[in-house]
Design an enzyme around this catalytic site. Structure first.
Site, PDB file in Angstrom:
ATOM      1  N   CYS A   1       0.835  -1.199   0.000  1.00 32.95           N
ATOM      2  CA  CYS A   1       0.000   0.000   0.000  1.00 32.95           C
ATOM      3  C   CYS A   1       0.876   1.258   0.000  1.00 32.95           C
ATOM      4  O   CYS A   1       1.490   1.566  -1.013  1.00 32.95           O
ATOM      5  CB  CYS A   1      -0.998  -0.060   1.152  1.00 32.95           C
TER       6      CYS A   1
ATOM      7  N   HIS B   1      -3.139  -5.238   1.585  1.00 34.77           N
ATOM      8  CA  HIS B   1      -2.409  -5.522   2.835  1.00 34.77           C
ATOM      9  C   HIS B   1      -2.360  -7.022   3.127  1.00 34.77           C
ATOM     10  O   HIS B   1      -3.154  -7.515   3.934  1.00 34.77           O
ATOM     11  CB  HIS B   1      -3.098  -4.816   4.008  1.00 34.77           C
TER      12      HIS B   1
ATOM     13  N   GLU C   1      -0.461  -8.482   4.982  1.00 33.80           N
ATOM     14  CA  GLU C   1      -0.083  -8.690   6.401  1.00 33.80           C
ATOM     15  C   GLU C   1      -1.309  -8.648   7.315  1.00 33.80           C
ATOM     16  O   GLU C   1      -1.198  -8.954   8.498  1.00 33.80           O
ATOM     17  CB  GLU C   1       0.957  -7.644   6.828  1.00 33.80           C
TER      18      GLU C   1
HETATM   19  N1  GLN Z   1      -3.477   6.320   1.018  1.00 33.10           N
HETATM   20  C1  GLN Z   1      -2.242   6.028   1.671  1.00 33.10           C
HETATM   21  C2  GLN Z   1      -1.086   6.771   1.023  1.00 33.10           C
HETATM   22  O1  GLN Z   1      -1.243   7.494   0.121  1.00 33.10           O
HETATM   23  C3  GLN Z   1      -1.937   4.547   1.673  1.00 33.10           C
HETATM   24  C4  GLN Z   1      -2.912   3.799   2.550  1.00 33.10           C
HETATM   25  C5  GLN Z   1      -2.391   2.532   3.141  1.00 33.10           C
HETATM   26  O2  GLN Z   1      -1.177   2.305   3.205  1.00 33.10           O
HETATM   27  N2  GLN Z   1      -3.285   1.749   3.655  1.00 33.10           N
HETATM   28  O3  GLN Z   1       0.020   6.625   1.427  1.00 33.10           O
END
Ligand code: GLN
Length: 188
Positions: A78, A171, A173
């Protein structure tokens, strides 16, 4: 093989648990010396703009860029995917990304926090679908020729690999399914 978890911000502990369940010890990385000491690095979910700032203030940004350019295996989930990407769309002007994988990602591409969702993904090389949790997730808008797209949802790549760098918009994890962590270990 010493696996570092970038621990400046974000969801670090669930990655430690996942690797631990696979029998792989991890160590937290917050300083250039700690980065020096690891063979691979995981960049967790969180907030990529904050992580970018903290990478600069901690003095990690330049050493990290060097290690990645030198081929250090890396996994980004992410926000971590955004940090490892070659190009970031809808980022902050001063946001730094490290070009460890030749993808262009769009931040918050699926919508706002309320639009977080889960999906069963077909992943190349996995026999059964992977239940993926997306939280304010980015997606990949463009991939270079060396990049393998391992999974997509709604037509957008969300799991990609180039050499020993693997990035996911979701994610892995946060579920008990260890197959993506295992895949990363097999690349290190
Ligand atoms: N929207 C977040 C970002 O721009 C990422 C979100 C996440 O890691 N769950 O970094």
């Amino acid at each position: 093989m010493k696996i570092g978890l970038l621990a400046l911000q974000g969801a670090v502990a669930p990655h430690a648990d996942a690797f631990g369940a696979l029998g792989a010890a991890t160590t937290e990385v917050r300083t250039p010396d700690q980065l020096n000491d690891v063979d691979a690095l995981v960049i967790p979910g969180g907030e990529s703009t904050t992580m970018s700032k903290l990478l600069v203030t901690s003095g990690l940004a330049d050493p990290l860029a060097e290690r990645l350019a030198g081929g250090m295996p890396a996994m980004g989930t992410c926000a971590g995917m955004i940090v490892l990407a070659d190009e970031v769309l809808d980022g902050r002007a001063d946001q730094r990304s490290f070009g460890a994988i030749d993808v262009t990602v769009r931040r918050n591409a699926f919508g706002r926090q309320v639009d977080s969702f889960e999906a069963d993904l077909d992943v190349a090389g996995l026999a059964t679908p992977f239940h993926a949790v997306f939280i304010r997730a980015p997606f990949v808008e463009g991939v270079g020729s060396g990049v393998e797209v391992l999974a997509s949802t709604s037509g957008h790549p969300v799991l990609c690999r180039q050499g020993s760098v693997i990035v996911s918009a979701f994610h892995p994890e946060l579920t008990d399914d260890l197959r993506i962590h295992q895949l990363f270990l097999s690349l290190t």
